[in-house]
Write a protein that holds these residues in place. Structure first.
Motif, mmCIF file in Angstrom:
data_model
loop_
_atom_site.group_PDB
_atom_site.id
_atom_site.type_symbol
_atom_site.label_atom_id
_atom_site.label_comp_id
_atom_site.label_asym_id
_atom_site.label_seq_id
_atom_site.Cartn_x
_atom_site.Cartn_y
_atom_site.Cartn_z
ATOM 1 N N VAL B 102 0.842 -1.266 -0.010
ATOM 2 C CA VAL B 102 0.031 0.048 -0.005
ATOM 3 C C VAL B 102 0.911 1.216 -0.104
ATOM 4 C CG1 VAL B 102 -1.965 -1.118 1.143
ATOM 5 C CG2 VAL B 102 -0.296 -0.106 2.582
ATOM 6 N N LEU B 111 0.685 -0.388 -5.646
ATOM 7 C CA LEU B 111 0.074 -1.752 -5.934
ATOM 8 C C LEU B 111 -1.273 -1.848 -5.493
ATOM 9 C CD1 LEU B 111 0.621 -4.536 -6.790
ATOM 10 C CD2 LEU B 111 1.242 -5.295 -4.477
ATOM 11 N N ALA B 112 -1.712 -1.623 -4.419
ATOM 12 C CA ALA B 112 -3.234 -1.649 -4.092
ATOM 13 C C ALA B 112 -3.653 -0.454 -3.428
ATOM 14 C CB ALA B 112 -3.359 -2.763 -3.274
ATOM 15 N N ASN B 113 -4.135 0.710 -4.240
ATOM 16 C CA ASN B 113 -4.683 1.848 -3.596
ATOM 17 C C ASN B 113 -5.673 1.928 -2.905
ATOM 18 O OD1 ASN B 113 -4.165 4.601 -3.193
ATOM 19 N ND2 ASN B 113 -5.023 5.110 -5.084
ATOM 20 N N ILE B 114 -5.770 0.974 -1.777
ATOM 21 C CA ILE B 114 -6.955 0.737 -1.203
ATOM 22 C C ILE B 114 -7.384 1.983 -0.056
ATOM 23 C CG2 ILE B 114 -6.799 -1.591 -0.814
ATOM 24 C CD1 ILE B 114 -5.568 -1.459 1.670
ATOM 25 N N ASN B 115 -8.702 2.270 0.094
ATOM 26 C CA ASN B 115 -8.999 3.270 0.836
ATOM 27 C C ASN B 115 -9.087 3.529 2.226
ATOM 28 O OD1 ASN B 115 -10.814 1.990 1.529
ATOM 29 N ND2 ASN B 115 -12.713 2.962 0.681
ATOM 30 N N VAL B 116 -8.402 2.245 3.064
ATOM 31 C CA VAL B 116 -7.985 2.165 4.360
ATOM 32 C C VAL B 116 -6.378 1.935 4.469
ATOM 33 C CG1 VAL B 116 -10.095 1.757 5.013
ATOM 34 C CG2 VAL B 116 -8.856 -0.129 4.459
ATOM 35 N N TYR B 120 -4.274 -0.579 7.179
ATOM 36 C CA TYR B 120 -3.651 -1.868 6.744
ATOM 37 C C TYR B 120 -2.402 -1.916 7.031
ATOM 38 C CZ TYR B 120 -1.404 -5.326 3.632
ATOM 39 O OH TYR B 120 -0.923 -6.151 3.192
ATOM 40 N N LEU B 176 -7.872 8.215 5.269
ATOM 41 C CA LEU B 176 -6.964 6.955 5.497
ATOM 42 C C LEU B 176 -6.347 6.619 4.382
ATOM 43 C CD1 LEU B 176 -9.391 5.085 7.662
ATOM 44 C CD2 LEU B 176 -7.603 6.182 8.337
#
Lengths: 123, 336
Positions: B102, B111-116, B120, B176
């Motif tokens: 992240v 790689l993984a543009n997650i919103n939290v 993580y 986040l």
């Protein structure tokens, strides 16, 4: 639909976890296979500065380690509450702010009690 | 489903896989040369040369070390819980790698543009304790057990203040997602307000990575290496690599949270032509240098001093700062 798009974002992470575990596992197994293993009872004994171990390790240990982890759980939970609060503070405004202050106040009273009781002292 | 779509999905998958492999290789190379840099920096600070023999200026030293550790015998103590004993280093190292998924390395490079993302990151770095406590317990050896306990309670103590500092930052950025945290506007007063937290964060990551002056879990003069005492060969190497990978990770985290990630420093827009990854790398290296500098300069803490600093100084301070940040932002209507 919504769920799928959320989950697809986590797919790279899942693959990453599998790959990372694979690589580190392969390193250990590879080393076990490549290197010459010559086990020996003395070599494999527990390390205690040269002499045989006096007793098994599975015994008593200092209770303060236990206290620290208990305290940690309380404060980590508090942080878990603070994360969503911090993000939505704009929407919940003054009311949200003072509710959290009341919660933190209660926690602080507990914290002061622990402090005065000496749970945080390591002499 | 048409063939075109299948090809497209295959390409996307291959791209992702390539991305992961680039990340892993990058982190491994970073770790290898961080060990080299550490020996060189420590050498320079003590007026020695550091590694000089293997390759030009000793540049191949980390590779020689790796090959040596790989080809050594793995000693598994007869009284140990063998599966847990072998699993602990694997888990520790895998976790140190996985967190990189992240971290935004450049503008569109995550790689993984997650919103939290920050949650993580926080969760994965907390899980590192498991590897250590498993190692300490499974070795079934006095020193390893004590070292594992010490390390676990130290990491756990400083995690609290780290969490509260992260809350301060997300109060200021309102997201986040790590990419948004990097891009969030930061007026000068906000930077000044967060600066003490940056210092506390730097000290906390020293303790979180079990680095000097907080390297009590390994204190060789008291517990002869701590939780790693029974490990040898590749299992030991994985602990070693994991520790250094964690150092790089924590530096990257500090860069992302406080130093503006891949953006040019001090908002110097005319430096925009330099790729973001260069700035990211330079900032991370600066913090890594701080790690090495601290190790060369400071004597080791006592355990009671360590606990006192974590619980009686950092915890109240960061808690106050969270309240102060929220209050200030509300009072001046400056919430993002």
């Amino acid at each position: 639909m919504f769920n799928e798009t959320i989950l697809i974002e986590y797919l790279p992470i899942l693959i990453f976890i599998v790959l990372a575990l694979g690589i580190s596992g392969a390193a250990v197994i590879g080393s076990l296979l490549v290197a010459k293993q010559k086990p020996d009872p003395d070599k494999n004994a527990a390390y205690e500065c040269g002499f045989d171990a006096f007793s098994d390790t599975r015994g008593k240990f200092d209770v303060r380690f236990y206290l620290v982890t208990l305290l940690f759980i309380i404060f980590d939970l508090e942080i878990a509450f603070l994360f969503p609060w911090a993000i939505s503070l704009k929407d919940i405004g003054m009311f949200g702010f003072w509710s959290m202050m009341a919660f933190l106040g209660v926690l602080t009273v507990g914290f002061i009690y622990e402090w005065k009781k000496g749970a945080l002292d390591w002499e | 489903m048409s063939i075109d779509r299948e090809i497209e999905m295959f390409l996307a998958f291959a791209w992702m896989l390539g991305h992961i492999i680039v990340l892993i290789v990058g982190v491994l190379l970073g770790v290898a040369y961080l060990t080299y840099a550490e020996r060189k920096v420590l050498g320079a600070m003590q007026r020695r040369q550091g590694p000089m023999t293997v390759g030009p200026w000793g540049l191949l030293q980390p590779i020689a070390d790796g090959v040596k550790l790989f080809s050594k015998e793995t000693i598994i103590p007869s009284q140990a819980n063998k599966i847990v004993f072998l699993l602990a280093p694997v888990i520790l190292f895998a976790l140190a790698l996985v967190a990189w998924a992240v971290i935004p390395v450049d503008k569109d490079w995550v790689l993984a543009n997650i919103n939290v993302g920050i949650l993580y990151l926080f969760a994965i770095s907390s899980l590192g304790v498991y590897g250590i406590i498993m190692a300490g317990w499974a070795s079934n050896s006095r020193y390893a057990f004590l070292g594992g306990l010490r390390s676990a309670s130290q990491m756990v103590s400083y995690e609290v203040s780290m969490g509260l500092i992260i809350v301060c930052v997300i109060l200021c950025t309102g997201s986040l997602n790590l990419q948004e945290i990097v891009l969030a506007p930061r007026p000068i007063w906000m930077q000044i307000w967060l600066f003490p937290m940056f210092i506390v964060f730097l000290i906390s990551i020293l303790a979180e990575c079990n680095r000097a002056p907080f390297d009590l879990p390994e204190g060789e003069s008291e517990i002869t290496g701590g939780f790693m005492v029974e490990y040898s060969a590749m299992t030991f190497a994985l602990f070693f690599l994991g520790e250094y990978a964690n150092m790089i990770l924590m530096s990257a985290m500090a860069t992302t949270l406080f130093l503006g990630g891949w953006l040019p420093p001090f908002g110097m827009w005319f430096l925009d032509f330099v790729p973001g990854i260069v700035w990211f790398g330079l900032k991370t290296c600066a913090i890594l240098f701080f790690f090495l500098w601290a190790r060369a300069t400071l004597p080791r803490f006592r355990y009671d001093q360590l606990m006192r600093l974590g619980w009686k100084i950092f915890l109240p301070l960061t808690l106050l700062w969270v309240v102060g940040t929220a209050g200030l932002l509300l009072a001046f209507d400056a919430l993002p």
